[in-house]
Design an enzyme around this catalytic site. Sequence first.
Site, PDB file in Angstrom:
ATOM      1  N   ASP A  56     -61.403 -39.154 -71.346  1.00 56.62           N
ATOM      2  CA  ASP A  56     -61.174 -39.021 -69.909  1.00 56.62           C
ATOM      3  C   ASP A  56     -60.579 -40.326 -69.400  1.00 56.62           C
ATOM      4  OD1 ASP A  56     -62.085 -37.193 -67.442  1.00 56.62           O
ATOM      5  OD2 ASP A  56     -62.401 -39.297 -66.903  1.00 56.62           O
ATOM      6  N   ASN A  88     -53.835 -41.361 -58.702  1.00 61.29           N
ATOM      7  CA  ASN A  88     -53.120 -40.302 -57.986  1.00 61.29           C
ATOM      8  C   ASN A  88     -53.061 -40.574 -56.488  1.00 61.29           C
ATOM      9  OD1 ASN A  88     -52.069 -38.427 -59.829  1.00 61.29           O
ATOM     10  ND2 ASN A  88     -54.037 -37.415 -60.096  1.00 61.29           N
ATOM     11  N   ASP A 101     -48.673 -37.539 -63.151  1.00 57.66           N
ATOM     12  CA  ASP A 101     -48.184 -36.643 -64.197  1.00 57.66           C
ATOM     13  C   ASP A 101     -47.537 -37.419 -65.336  1.00 57.66           C
ATOM     14  OD1 ASP A 101     -49.061 -34.473 -62.777  1.00 57.66           O
ATOM     15  OD2 ASP A 101     -47.073 -33.841 -62.080  1.00 57.66           O
ATOM     16  N   ASP A 161     -57.546 -34.711 -66.240  1.00 62.27           N
ATOM     17  CA  ASP A 161     -57.262 -35.867 -67.091  1.00 62.27           C
ATOM     18  C   ASP A 161     -58.207 -35.921 -68.292  1.00 62.27           C
ATOM     19  OD1 ASP A 161     -59.391 -36.376 -65.322  1.00 62.27           O
ATOM     20  OD2 ASP A 161     -59.193 -38.541 -65.584  1.00 62.27           O
TER      21      ASP A 161
END
Length: 306
Positions: free
Chosen positions: A186, A194, A203, A229
């Site tokens: 993770d 983000n 992305d 993620d």
Amino acid sequence: MSANPIISMAGYSAARSFEPAHLFGSDPDRADLFDFLVGLQTSMEIAVLLETFSLRLQADYAHRGVRFETLWADAGQSSSDFMFGQLDGHCKRLLLHVGGQELGWLEIYSSTPPDSGQQRIVDRLLACLIHPLQNAIRIERLTRQAMLDDLTGVGNRPALIKALGHEIARAERREEYSALALMVLDLDGFKELNDRQGHLVGDEGLRQFARVLRKHLRDTDQLFRYGGDEFVVILPDADEAAGLEIAARLEARVGAECVKPALRTSTGVAQWKRGMSGRDLFQAADAAMYDRKQQKRADQTSSSIR
């Protein structure tokens, strides 16, 4: 498989070689060939078609095994192998193509090369096989595409569930000890990334993360994006100690190579034990990953206090 098989190479094209009238019009065994054609219509799986071809060929040309290596037309690279029987001895290698589309390489292994009569039989059977094989390859490609994550190109969650079930079933069948581990990864602080830099940057970070993982995993390891993620790696023939060693290496390489945007990852590893389901194994690895995150946060807090 023989270390140095004798390989002869040739091309094969259905359009170049045969018409249906030629196939059945004067062939004394046309009823048998018709039964073979019917048999080829019963499956859309490449492996089943290859086995059907080999078993029918065995009646007229004793051989040891066959292998088919697919070629994806859009990539031009070998994608996967399908095998039946033993792959040793002399190897007759044929490039199969239909209407300008290369389907792949077919290899026929035998003790001696086929004579002219046996080669004619091979050609006749290939004329029956090639169009069902083309359809099976299309189905295989669509199935594979449905199992890929659109953003990163790695396996998606359905692919993970299928692959993990397969690996556990394989381990269960073995009487002796079978090592199998699962790793969950993770990204640290990905939500904040983000929020600060936008989803397009996020992305690209996910794509970069997947590229680095694939670069440093073993050839036998299988990488999947579970969601968001969070990524998962199946580690065949690895116990917990080996899995932790791989995890430490990946954490280091992600920190060193994922720089635009800068990324860090936390990992968790669990070892499969007989009787564990795929869900059990995933939950154990996921819990280990969250423990790792907590440990890193505690270390950062302790460091800042000092």
